[in-house]
Design a protein around this motif. Sequence first.
Motif, short mmCIF file in Angstrom:
data_model
loop_
_atom_site.label_atom_id
_atom_site.label_comp_id
_atom_site.label_asym_id
_atom_site.label_seq_id
_atom_site.Cartn_x
_atom_site.Cartn_y
_atom_site.Cartn_z
N LEU A 126 0.84 -1.19 0.00
CA LEU A 126 0.00 0.00 0.00
C LEU A 126 0.88 1.24 0.00
O LEU A 126 1.80 1.36 0.80
CB LEU A 126 -0.93 0.02 1.22
CG LEU A 126 -1.96 1.14 1.29
CD1 LEU A 126 -2.98 1.00 0.16
CD2 LEU A 126 -2.67 1.13 2.64
N ARG A 127 0.57 2.17 -0.92
CA ARG A 127 1.32 3.42 -1.01
C ARG A 127 0.34 4.57 -1.15
O ARG A 127 -0.67 4.47 -1.86
CB ARG A 127 2.28 3.40 -2.19
CG ARG A 127 3.35 2.32 -2.09
CD ARG A 127 4.26 2.29 -3.29
NE ARG A 127 5.08 3.51 -3.39
CZ ARG A 127 6.01 3.69 -4.32
NH1 ARG A 127 6.27 2.73 -5.21
NH2 ARG A 127 6.69 4.82 -4.37
N VAL A 128 0.61 5.68 -0.46
CA VAL A 128 -0.26 6.86 -0.49
C VAL A 128 0.50 7.99 -1.16
O VAL A 128 1.62 8.33 -0.77
CB VAL A 128 -0.69 7.27 0.94
CG1 VAL A 128 -1.58 8.50 0.88
CG2 VAL A 128 -1.41 6.12 1.63
N GLU B 181 -3.16 11.90 -2.38
CA GLU B 181 -4.47 11.42 -1.93
C GLU B 181 -4.89 10.13 -2.62
O GLU B 181 -5.99 9.64 -2.39
CB GLU B 181 -5.55 12.50 -2.12
CG GLU B 181 -5.29 13.76 -1.32
CD GLU B 181 -6.43 14.75 -1.39
OE1 GLU B 181 -7.43 14.47 -2.08
OE2 GLU B 181 -6.34 15.81 -0.75
N HIS B 182 -4.03 9.58 -3.49
CA HIS B 182 -4.27 8.24 -4.03
C HIS B 182 -3.90 7.22 -2.95
O HIS B 182 -2.91 7.39 -2.22
CB HIS B 182 -3.40 7.97 -5.25
CG HIS B 182 -3.77 8.76 -6.47
ND1 HIS B 182 -4.83 8.43 -7.27
CD2 HIS B 182 -3.20 9.86 -7.01
CE1 HIS B 182 -4.90 9.29 -8.28
NE2 HIS B 182 -3.93 10.18 -8.14
N ARG B 183 -4.65 6.15 -2.87
CA ARG B 183 -4.30 5.01 -2.02
C ARG B 183 -4.03 3.83 -2.95
O ARG B 183 -4.95 3.13 -3.36
CB ARG B 183 -5.42 4.70 -1.03
CG ARG B 183 -5.64 5.80 0.01
CD ARG B 183 -6.70 5.39 1.03
NE ARG B 183 -6.32 4.21 1.77
CZ ARG B 183 -5.55 4.20 2.85
NH1 ARG B 183 -5.04 5.34 3.32
NH2 ARG B 183 -5.26 3.09 3.47
N SER C 30 -2.86 0.31 -4.19
CA SER C 30 -2.76 -1.06 -3.70
C SER C 30 -2.02 -1.90 -4.74
O SER C 30 -2.31 -1.82 -5.94
CB SER C 30 -4.16 -1.64 -3.46
OG SER C 30 -4.09 -3.00 -3.10
N CYS D 266 -5.17 2.56 -7.73
CA CYS D 266 -5.74 3.38 -6.66
C CYS D 266 -7.10 2.82 -6.29
O CYS D 266 -7.96 2.62 -7.16
CB CYS D 266 -5.87 4.84 -7.12
SG CYS D 266 -6.68 5.90 -5.92
N CYS E 11 -5.98 12.35 -6.68
CA CYS E 11 -7.06 11.37 -6.75
C CYS E 11 -8.40 12.08 -7.00
O CYS E 11 -8.73 13.06 -6.33
CB CYS E 11 -7.13 10.57 -5.44
SG CYS E 11 -8.39 9.26 -5.45
N SER F 162 -11.14 12.46 -4.12
CA SER F 162 -11.11 13.59 -3.19
C SER F 162 -11.96 14.74 -3.73
O SER F 162 -12.62 15.45 -2.97
CB SER F 162 -9.67 14.05 -2.98
OG SER F 162 -9.09 14.49 -4.20
#
Length: 436
Positions: free
Chosen positions: A120-122, A125-127, A129, A157, A176, A179
């Motif tokens: 998982l990387r942020v 504001e993207h998460r 996977s 994302c 992202c 948001s």
Amino acid sequence: LCQNVHCSRWCQLSLPPFPIALCNVFLNLEARPEVFPGTRTHGSDRTMDLGLAEDHFSRPVGSFVASDIEQLKLAIEECKKLILELPEHSERQKDNVVKLIHLRLKLQELKDPEEDEPNLRVLLEHRFSKEKSKSVKQTCDKCSTIIWGLIQTWYTCTGCYYRCHSKCMNLITKPCVRSKVSHQSEYELSICPEIGLDRQDYRCAECRAQISLRGVPSEARQCDYTGQYYCSTCHWNDTAVIPARVIHNWEFESRKVCRSSMRYLALMMSRPVLRLKEINPLLFNFVEELVEIRKLRQDILLMKPYFITCKEAMEARLLLQLQDRQHFVENDDMYSLQDLIDISTGRLSCSLTEIHTTFAKHIKLDCERCQAKGFVCELCKEGDILFPFDSHTSVCYDCSAVFHRDCYFDNSTTCPRCARMTERKQDEEELDVKES
């Protein structure tokens, strides 16, 4: 191991048995098959193993050096020349095509080795996977090239479904879209609000790359939702239904939109943010299906109090039949874009009519408790038990009493229930005065 004495250096480092045919690719010996008689491969051997079950160039971990990549490049060039020299559609040419694919896959693996990437990387504001699938071919939204899941690490994302290579993540500049949906849940309601390419300084509205209508250096593509122009990297000619065209023209033809608009419209598709009676109230005069849906929604809102106070209805979870359109049990004037699309196709009318019938059957036939909450027309005092959602009834706006429609509009006096409530209130006030 390999019978080819000319490639002993490679065979000594190779863990599995090294195929002779691949050795011949390195030494360009395939053109002289008499050197190794009986080494022709069969059709089953030509099957392209994209999983690379046989790692023909495997070495101990960390032992690859720059010379290995150079050797593979030379082998690829020799194989390409050999393919062009061989007779077209011949068996040997097909064999060498398969060999070329294996060599290129191995070269790509050496250039872009799969490292221990986090799951998982942020970022912006993207998460992101980490994806596990190795068989699905996707396209990177950053570099617009194919993601080869077999040999490349890639992320998606979880919010806006933006896909990219692991190596492209540090180059991402687009935040992202989810948001934006969370903070600004509204549509652009002007039809293609174009400002002109000159106002954009002949640059992409998103990445600011130079664009022109002539396609030099990059083609300018217009997004029908925002009206702005984008480069071919930010605009892939994806299509989507435009909300402004639906509301103003009742038009559902898909139009070309940029990538960010496509994701935004996809995330907004089921959100009830369109209040039609304020945006375009005349639409109800021209679209009969909208009037029908509005009546069904108003009836469902009148049925809701019966279900909330009914134990059997709560146990049966009747209201959950509308869980995909939760706003239908909250109000009758908010619509999502998906609602309007389903209305135009007739799908929503069929499903909502069926739910309306199920709800009415429970109240009027199946449940005695709900039947006991019905009304008797106090004006004619005749007929069956009335409910506010019946088509032949009218409801008093002040006290919510239910009457036959004909009786209610023919009555020249006030509502009997309202008269009683007014009289009772006056009696209570007189009593308070006497006591004081």
